[in-house]
Scaffold this active site. Structure first.
Site, PDB file in Angstrom:
ATOM      1  N   ASP A 158      43.382  36.850  63.073  1.00 25.35           N
ATOM      2  CA  ASP A 158      42.194  35.146  62.377  1.00 25.35           C
ATOM      3  C   ASP A 158      41.811  35.981  62.302  1.00 25.35           C
ATOM      4  OD1 ASP A 158      41.933  32.842  62.347  1.00 25.35           O
ATOM      5  OD2 ASP A 158      43.488  31.952  62.890  1.00 25.35           O
ATOM      6  N   ASP A 229      42.571  25.796  55.961  1.00 26.18           N
ATOM      7  CA  ASP A 229      43.981  25.653  57.037  1.00 26.18           C
ATOM      8  C   ASP A 229      44.462  23.873  56.494  1.00 26.18           C
ATOM      9  OD1 ASP A 229      43.233  27.808  58.622  1.00 26.18           O
ATOM     10  OD2 ASP A 229      42.862  25.857  60.556  1.00 26.18           O
TER      11      ASP A 229
HETATM   12  C1  GLA Z   1      42.784  29.596  62.897  1.00 26.41           C
HETATM   13  C2  GLA Z   1      43.981  29.476  62.027  1.00 26.41           C
HETATM   14  C3  GLA Z   1      45.355  28.652  62.040  1.00 26.41           C
HETATM   15  C4  GLA Z   1      45.583  28.476  63.600  1.00 26.41           C
HETATM   16  C5  GLA Z   1      44.677  28.269  64.867  1.00 26.41           C
HETATM   17  C6  GLA Z   1      44.943  29.615  65.803  1.00 26.41           C
HETATM   18  O1  GLA Z   1      42.496  27.936  62.421  1.00 26.41           O
HETATM   19  O2  GLA Z   1      43.457  29.640  60.038  1.00 26.41           O
HETATM   20  O3  GLA Z   1      46.161  28.644  61.580  1.00 26.41           O
HETATM   21  O4  GLA Z   1      45.656  30.247  63.818  1.00 26.41           O
HETATM   22  O5  GLA Z   1      43.390  29.658  64.399  1.00 26.41           O
HETATM   23  O6  GLA Z   1      43.651  28.507  66.536  1.00 26.41           O
END
Ligand code: GLA
Length: 408
Positions: A158, A229
């Site tokens: 990420d 997200d």
């Molecule tokens: C980001 C990702 C999510 C999750 C969070 C965790 O927002 O896109 O899917 O993994 O981080 O902190």
């Protein structure tokens, strides 16, 4: 007459060649290329959408148990993925340790494996993860080796703090340079994972920045997020669906567009919305990573997540992602070509209820279909015949999903 020694040797060599030629496929397979990792979109469960920061070792064990007990595993859900917040500190040698919520990652991985499942983990290319825990910057090789030593099968990587502490800090006025830095950070981890020799699915989570579908497969990415997200509400899900049109050509066995994890069973999504969410993810050949509360899963949610016919659309071995064919007002029609010449059609009603007064009229001609088409409604399980301009009644936010075995 007895054969001389050189002739005998030649005969022996010939006969071993002949038996090699007749050897069963299994013997030959020893020398064949390794099977494609993520040959169909990965299926499993991830901790984030339900637990967010509150996940611990016991929750992951419970999730693994429930995957087996509920039939999710039998339906094809294999990966149990720990998202953010498992990370502790690095020691003097730079080795990352888990925090107190995850006392023994190797033991946890062994437990998940003992249930016939695989285990995934989470990190990022920056100094910190999104939730502010230690990430992999300058420790990529070390971390990849650590994951492999634990028996990890999947890594979600990420972007998060890399944007701030590397891209913005080092190339503040050069967006193109920032993107090049991002790609090379993913390249670094792709190589580190490959060098472990362990098949570890590599999931890129950088929210679709700089069109990852164009560069992620080359660096070993098995899936890449195409958007920001997902959230457990219809607006978020429908918005994401609309951002997928045009990406079909980038997906295929081993490399998939990822419109983010499933919210089926979460928030206030209605059953129709859960069905539409799952139907469209299947049409999109999306990874199916459930994110719900498995120990308290309602039967109607389980019925959606384990619908074998819908899962078969998602997992179709051709791996051709569905496309948006046309919209008529607030109704969208998507089609997907499947192996064996079959086809799936999804009619998604994003508007208000369509009832007998003014039903939706499906155009087969616009789908390049001619004459009545025999199919199966994958949500009722009943046979249906689609005809040109047939009236379709469909509740708000619901989807008619039909598989046609022999489209004409
Ligand atoms: C980001 C990702 C999510 C999750 C969070 C965790 O927002 O896109 O899917 O993994 O981080 O902190």
């Amino acid at each position: 007459m007895q054969a001389s020694k050189p002739i005998l040797l030649a005969l022996l060599a010939l006969s071993s060649l002949a038996s090699a030629a007749q050897a069963p496929a299994t013997t030959k397979a020893n020398h064949a290329a390794a099977p494609v990792l993520a040959a169909t979109p990965p299926m499993g469960w991830n901790s984030w959408n339900f637990f967010a920061r509150n996940v611990n070792d016991q929750d992951i064990r419970n999730a693994a148990d429930q995957m087996v007990a509920t039939g999710m595993k039998d339906a094809g859900y294999i990966y149990v993925n720990i998202d953010d917040t498992w990370e502790g500190d690095r020691d003097a040698d730079g080795v990352l340790h888990t925090n107190s919520k995850f006392p023994d990652m190797k033991a946890l991985a062994d437990y998940v494996h003992s249930r016939g499942l695989k285990i995934g983990i989470y990190s990022g290319p920056g100094s910190k993860t999104c939730a502010g825990f230690a990430a992999s910057l300058d420790h990529e090789v070390q971390d990849a080796q650590l994951y492999a030593s634990w028996g990890i099968d999947y890594l979600k990587y990420d972007l998060c703090s890399f944007r701030r502490d590397q891209m913005a800090a080092k190339a503040p006025n050069d967006k193109a340079e920032q993107m090049r830095m991002m790609v090379s950070a993913y390249e670094k981890m792709g190589k580190a994972l490959k060098d472990t020799g362990r098949p570890i699915v590599f999931s890129l989570c950088q929210y679709g920045w700089d069109s990852p579908w164009e560069w992620a497969p080359a660096l070993g990415g098995n899936l890449w997020r195409t958007t920001g997200d997902v959230q457990a509400n219809w607006g978020s899900i429908y918005n994401i669906i609309n951002q997928q049109a045009g990406l079909a050509k980038y997906a295929g066995p081993g490399h998939w567009n990822d419109p983010d994890m499933l919210e089926v069973g979460n928030g206030k999504l209605t059953l129709a919305e859960n069905r539409s969410h799952f139907s469209l993810w299947a049409m999109l050949a999306a990874p199916l990573l459930a994110g719900n509360d498995l120990p308290n899963m309602k039967p109607e949610v389980k019925a959606i997540l384990t619908n074998a016919d819908v899962i078969a659309i998602d997992q179709d071995r051709l791996g051709r992602q569905g496309t948006h064919v046309y919209s008529d007002g607030e109704v969208d029609v998507w089609a997907r070509h499947l192996s064996g010449g079959a086809m799936a059609i999804a009619v998604l009603n994003a508007g208000s209820d369509r009832v007998a007064t003014h039903p939706f009229h499906l155009s087969l001609a616009r789908l390049d279909l001619h004459g009545p088409q025999k199919g199966k409604d994958l949500w009722t399980g009943k046979d249906v015949t689609l005809t040109e301009n047939m009236p379709i009644e469909l509740d708000s936010h619901d989807t008619l999903l039909v598989r046609i075995a022999s489209p004409k």
